[in-house]
Motif scaffolding. Structure first.
Motif, short mmCIF file in Angstrom:
data_model
loop_
_atom_site.label_atom_id
_atom_site.label_comp_id
_atom_site.label_asym_id
_atom_site.label_seq_id
_atom_site.Cartn_x
_atom_site.Cartn_y
_atom_site.Cartn_z
N VAL A 133 0.82 -1.20 0.00
CA VAL A 133 0.00 0.00 0.00
C VAL A 133 0.86 1.25 0.00
O VAL A 133 0.51 2.25 -0.61
CB VAL A 133 -0.95 -0.01 1.22
N GLY A 134 1.97 1.26 0.67
CA GLY A 134 2.79 2.45 0.74
C GLY A 134 2.47 3.25 1.98
O GLY A 134 1.44 3.05 2.62
N GLY A 135 3.31 4.21 2.27
CA GLY A 135 3.13 5.01 3.47
C GLY A 135 2.42 6.31 3.17
O GLY A 135 1.86 6.52 2.10
N ALA A 136 2.46 7.24 4.14
CA ALA A 136 1.83 8.55 3.96
C ALA A 136 2.53 9.33 2.85
O ALA A 136 1.89 10.05 2.10
CB ALA A 136 1.87 9.33 5.27
N LEU A 137 3.82 9.20 2.77
CA LEU A 137 4.57 9.78 1.66
C LEU A 137 4.98 8.63 0.76
O LEU A 137 6.09 8.13 0.81
CB LEU A 137 5.79 10.55 2.16
N GLY A 138 4.02 8.18 -0.05
CA GLY A 138 4.19 6.99 -0.87
C GLY A 138 5.33 7.10 -1.86
O GLY A 138 6.06 8.09 -1.90
N PRO A 139 5.47 6.10 -2.69
CA PRO A 139 6.59 6.07 -3.63
C PRO A 139 6.49 7.14 -4.72
O PRO A 139 7.48 7.50 -5.31
CB PRO A 139 6.52 4.66 -4.23
N ASP A 140 5.28 7.68 -4.98
CA ASP A 140 5.13 8.68 -6.04
C ASP A 140 4.65 10.00 -5.43
O ASP A 140 3.49 10.15 -5.06
CB ASP A 140 4.10 8.18 -7.06
N PRO A 141 5.53 11.02 -5.31
CA PRO A 141 5.14 12.28 -4.69
C PRO A 141 4.08 13.04 -5.48
O PRO A 141 3.31 13.82 -4.92
CB PRO A 141 6.44 13.08 -4.61
N VAL A 142 3.97 12.81 -6.80
CA VAL A 142 2.95 13.48 -7.61
C VAL A 142 1.56 12.99 -7.21
O VAL A 142 0.62 13.78 -7.05
CB VAL A 142 3.21 13.25 -9.12
N GLN A 143 1.41 11.67 -7.02
CA GLN A 143 0.12 11.13 -6.60
C GLN A 143 -0.24 11.59 -5.19
O GLN A 143 -1.40 11.88 -4.89
CB GLN A 143 0.14 9.60 -6.65
N THR A 144 0.75 11.70 -4.33
CA THR A 144 0.50 12.17 -2.97
C THR A 144 0.02 13.61 -3.01
O THR A 144 -0.96 13.96 -2.33
CB THR A 144 1.78 12.06 -2.13
N ALA A 145 0.65 14.48 -3.80
CA ALA A 145 0.25 15.87 -3.92
C ALA A 145 -1.16 15.99 -4.50
O ALA A 145 -1.97 16.81 -4.06
CB ALA A 145 1.25 16.65 -4.76
N ALA A 146 -1.49 15.18 -5.49
CA ALA A 146 -2.82 15.21 -6.10
C ALA A 146 -3.88 14.79 -5.08
O ALA A 146 -4.97 15.38 -5.02
CB ALA A 146 -2.86 14.29 -7.32
N GLY A 147 -3.59 13.80 -4.25
CA GLY A 147 -4.53 13.37 -3.22
C GLY A 147 -4.77 14.44 -2.18
O GLY A 147 -5.91 14.70 -1.77
N VAL A 148 -3.71 15.12 -1.75
CA VAL A 148 -3.84 16.19 -0.77
C VAL A 148 -4.65 17.35 -1.37
O VAL A 148 -5.52 17.93 -0.70
CB VAL A 148 -2.44 16.67 -0.30
N ALA A 149 -4.41 17.68 -2.64
CA ALA A 149 -5.16 18.77 -3.29
C ALA A 149 -6.64 18.41 -3.40
O ALA A 149 -7.51 19.26 -3.17
CB ALA A 149 -4.58 19.04 -4.67
N ALA A 150 -6.95 17.15 -3.74
CA ALA A 150 -8.36 16.74 -3.85
C ALA A 150 -9.05 16.83 -2.49
O ALA A 150 -10.21 17.28 -2.41
CB ALA A 150 -8.44 15.31 -4.39
N LEU A 151 -8.39 16.45 -1.42
CA LEU A 151 -8.96 16.57 -0.09
C LEU A 151 -9.20 18.03 0.29
O LEU A 151 -10.22 18.37 0.89
CB LEU A 151 -8.06 15.90 0.94
N ALA A 152 -8.27 18.92 -0.06
CA ALA A 152 -8.42 20.34 0.25
C ALA A 152 -9.60 20.95 -0.49
O ALA A 152 -10.39 21.73 0.08
CB ALA A 152 -7.13 21.09 -0.09
N VAL A 153 -9.78 20.61 -1.77
CA VAL A 153 -10.90 21.12 -2.56
C VAL A 153 -12.22 20.62 -1.98
O VAL A 153 -13.19 21.38 -1.85
CB VAL A 153 -10.76 20.72 -4.05
N ALA A 154 -12.29 19.35 -1.58
CA ALA A 154 -13.51 18.80 -1.01
C ALA A 154 -13.84 19.48 0.31
O ALA A 154 -15.01 19.80 0.58
CB ALA A 154 -13.36 17.29 -0.81
N ALA A 155 -12.85 19.75 1.15
CA ALA A 155 -13.09 20.41 2.42
C ALA A 155 -13.57 21.85 2.21
O ALA A 155 -14.51 22.31 2.88
CB ALA A 155 -11.82 20.40 3.27
N ALA A 156 -12.97 22.56 1.28
CA ALA A 156 -13.38 23.94 1.00
C ALA A 156 -14.80 23.98 0.45
O ALA A 156 -15.62 24.83 0.84
CB ALA A 156 -12.40 24.59 0.02
N GLY A 157 -15.13 23.08 -0.46
CA GLY A 157 -16.48 23.03 -1.03
C GLY A 157 -17.52 22.69 0.03
O GLY A 157 -18.61 23.29 0.06
N GLY A 158 -17.24 21.77 0.90
CA GLY A 158 -18.18 21.41 1.96
C GLY A 158 -18.41 22.56 2.91
O GLY A 158 -19.53 22.84 3.32
N THR A 159 -17.34 23.26 3.23
CA THR A 159 -17.46 24.42 4.12
C THR A 159 -18.31 25.51 3.48
O THR A 159 -19.17 26.12 4.12
CB THR A 159 -16.06 24.97 4.47
#
Length: 171
Positions: A133-159
């Motif tokens: 599965v990989g860790g919090a900072l998985g093997p691909d930093p681009v996928q990790t950054a995309a996941g963090v950005a998607a979570l931020a957009v969802a939180a902002a939209g919900g708020t």
């Protein structure tokens, strides 16, 4: 209310008195056969003791596990009879009843559990576990950054939606 309290207090005292009347005078347990260790692998020596026989010798029966009979003799520990037997290497896993018969005809029992693996010498796991599965900072930093950005957009939209609903603007 007082009547209920008196009734409960009287019942509690009666139960306590009945428990004390049945207790042995010297404070030891008289109704069981202690087996140590209680969980063993085939080929292990087992010690059994009981306070039920007092200073009498007793005959132990471990034939359920295939060990045959053995003797329990009075020990230096007051009111205990102690004996030993060896679990045969051919013993199968399971729970077995070990019996001791005192000279006065009293009989006590205890359980022995036979397993194929020892609980004493278990190896504790160490180090990293590869789960794929990989860790919090998985093997691909681009996928990790995309996941963090998607979570931020969802939180902002919900708020934003909750804020509009609270003002009464509707959705």
């Amino acid at each position: 209310m007082r009547r209920t309290a008196r009734l409960l207090t009287g019942t509690a005292l009666a139960v306590a008195a009945a428990g004390l009347a049945g207790a042995p005078a010297y404070g030891g347990s008289t109704g069981s056969l202690e087996v140590f260790p209680s969980t063993v692998v085939p080929g292990t020596d087992v010690t059994v003791n009981t306070a039920a026989c007092g200073t009498e010798t007793a005959t132990g029966d471990a034939s359920a596990v295939g060990a045959g009979t053995f003797m329990l003799a009075p020990s230096a520990h007051e009111h205990d009879a102690i004996g030993q037997f060896r679990v045969p290497p051919s013993a199968q896993p399971g729970t077995y009843e070990i019996v001791a018969k005192c000279g006065g005809g009293r009989q006590v029992t205890g359980d022995l559990i036979v397993t194929l693996t020892s609980t004493r010498d278990q190896i504790q796991p160490r180090g990293h576990v590869n789960t794929g599965v990989g860790g919090a900072l998985g093997p691909d930093p681009v996928q990790t950054a995309a996941g963090v950005a998607a979570l931020a957009v969802a939180a902002a939209g919900g708020t934003w939606l909750l804020h509009r609903r609270a003002r009464g603007d509707g959705i």
